[in-house]
Design a protein around this motif. Sequence first.
Motif, mmCIF file in Angstrom:
data_model
loop_
_atom_site.group_PDB
_atom_site.id
_atom_site.type_symbol
_atom_site.label_atom_id
_atom_site.label_comp_id
_atom_site.label_asym_id
_atom_site.label_seq_id
_atom_site.Cartn_x
_atom_site.Cartn_y
_atom_site.Cartn_z
ATOM 1 N N ASN A 27 -6.550 1.590 -4.932
ATOM 2 C CA ASN A 27 -6.065 0.668 -4.310
ATOM 3 C C ASN A 27 -7.266 -0.504 -4.246
ATOM 4 O O ASN A 27 -8.149 -0.298 -3.776
ATOM 5 C CB ASN A 27 -5.747 1.077 -2.867
ATOM 6 C CG ASN A 27 -5.043 -0.138 -2.039
ATOM 7 O OD1 ASN A 27 -5.709 -1.079 -1.668
ATOM 8 N ND2 ASN A 27 -3.922 0.417 -1.335
ATOM 9 N N ILE A 33 -10.551 3.224 -2.673
ATOM 10 C CA ILE A 33 -10.510 1.723 -2.449
ATOM 11 C C ILE A 33 -11.179 1.102 -3.324
ATOM 12 O O ILE A 33 -12.548 1.285 -3.188
ATOM 13 C CB ILE A 33 -10.697 1.399 -0.913
ATOM 14 C CG1 ILE A 33 -9.951 2.481 -0.090
ATOM 15 C CG2 ILE A 33 -10.467 0.037 -0.557
ATOM 16 C CD1 ILE A 33 -8.661 1.977 0.457
ATOM 17 N N ASP A 92 0.946 -1.265 0.180
ATOM 18 C CA ASP A 92 -0.076 -0.021 0.025
ATOM 19 C C ASP A 92 0.745 1.285 -0.086
ATOM 20 O O ASP A 92 0.551 2.393 -0.679
ATOM 21 C CB ASP A 92 -0.836 -0.052 1.264
ATOM 22 C CG ASP A 92 -1.828 -1.068 1.266
ATOM 23 O OD1 ASP A 92 -2.473 -1.546 0.048
ATOM 24 O OD2 ASP A 92 -2.366 -1.309 2.403
ATOM 25 N N LEU A 135 -6.290 -0.511 5.071
ATOM 26 C CA LEU A 135 -4.978 0.044 4.229
ATOM 27 C C LEU A 135 -3.848 0.181 5.335
ATOM 28 O O LEU A 135 -4.182 0.467 6.503
ATOM 29 C CB LEU A 135 -5.357 1.391 4.112
ATOM 30 C CG LEU A 135 -4.803 2.194 3.231
ATOM 31 C CD1 LEU A 135 -4.817 1.807 1.701
ATOM 32 C CD2 LEU A 135 -5.415 3.740 2.919
#
Length: 440
Positions: A204, A261, A187, A244
């Motif tokens: 992400n 996300i 990450d 995360l």
Amino acid sequence: MLKVVKFGGSSCADAAQFAKVRSIVLSDPARRVVVVSAPGKRTADDHKLTDLLYLCAAHVKYGVDCGDIFAMIRERYRDIARDCGLSIELDGEFDALWDRLRAGEVSKDELASRGEYFSAKLMAAYLGFDFLDAALWVKFRFDGSVDREASYEALSRAAGGRRVVIPGFYGVMPDGHIHTFTRGGSDITGALAAAALEADVYENWTDVSGILMADPRIVKNPAPIRFITYNELRELSYIGAQVLHEGAVYPVREKHIPLNIRNTNDPAHPGTMIMETVEDEQDGGDSFITGIAGKKGFSIINIAKTGLSSEHGILLQVMEVLEKREINVEFILSGIDSVSLLVDSARVSGRLYEVLGELQKELKPNSITVAEHIAVVAAVGRKMANRLGTSGKLFAALGKNGVNVRMITQGPDELNIIIGVEEKDFEQAIRVLYDSFVKE
Ligand code: ADP
Ligand code: ASP
Ligand code: MG
């Protein structure tokens, strides 16, 4: 327009997941910089490659043969390459790594880093992008922190507008040795790449449709959070919601890059957008809190002494006793005649009575009591600040459901309400909060 996209372990677990990644990346020409994790679990009882690599390192350390585990690792990559129809040849590199490993020349960090290294090699070949090694630009200082300036500069130069796949999780020390982040660190690599290249967004991609309002193992089908501020996310992560890596926030936040996300298994879902501020009209919904998180493993030390709050320097004395033993105080609640300290049980274990003894000696209080097996539950939400009677409502809901509240406190910015409950009531407390504040 540039989107830096990071795919986590489950998104790289096998050829079927690789295919999903490819269709996501190729569906948007802005997705030119891809960061990947090592292949994760394919099924619930499968192994993450990173875990297998650490297992190998442990075998080597104790002089135990790890040929079988190494063969398993190699097989996982071979399977992906074959099932993706790739002709890329990794055997030479695996053989060389094996030889060096047996000769004791591969550090634990270097070995662990090979999980993302080979993953990125395969993904680059599969996407038709260039492989760009993180060792060329993620630069650590000797103290383990990232030299962001040097790293950004190196990446802008190395990437040069190309379409690239970068392995996450590691970089190099000033002496050239490979160094990894802590677990989940890909990450951070993605965030650094986004910051270095001043991306428009850092996506992400993982296996859930964003950050959920509560842990899905406790609340059935919790709603995903559509928009959340960086500050709210910090509060939630601090108290237990781990989606995360903490270290991923700073680089993108500093450059005002929104973080999105997303779910590799449901690419049409917008996921969670994390931003500096969220406008009311953006989130549309009227949910009063943003999310709920919590964790177990705390103890509350209650110190009662008449006139405690007006006694000069007494809190400092308390802190010094704890500080000496490197015990962090997570939350502190002080009243006129008492103070309650919430501490991590694991950190005080074995030393609790020694600490209490010293507090007794130093402060001469009327009483000191300890409640162990405490869980902390926090409701986080930027809108809480404007509503009256929140704590009252919370107390009532918990009481009605038989949850005994041992402590309650609100952060100074009124972004959260934190309650301490007995560990046995932990799950129930989270469900009650969810039902009364989210489903209201
Ligand atoms: P990746 O391998 O993609 O980096 P992680 O396993 O690190 O993925 O993080 C995603 C996981 O985090 C989810 O599968 C979920 O089980 C877990 N998780 C824990 N709390 C939450 C939450 N509040 N919202 C979403 N996911 C959560
Ligand atoms: N593969 C590493 C881990 O399992 C890093 C990551 O996935 O982010 O922790
Ligand atoms: Mg992760």
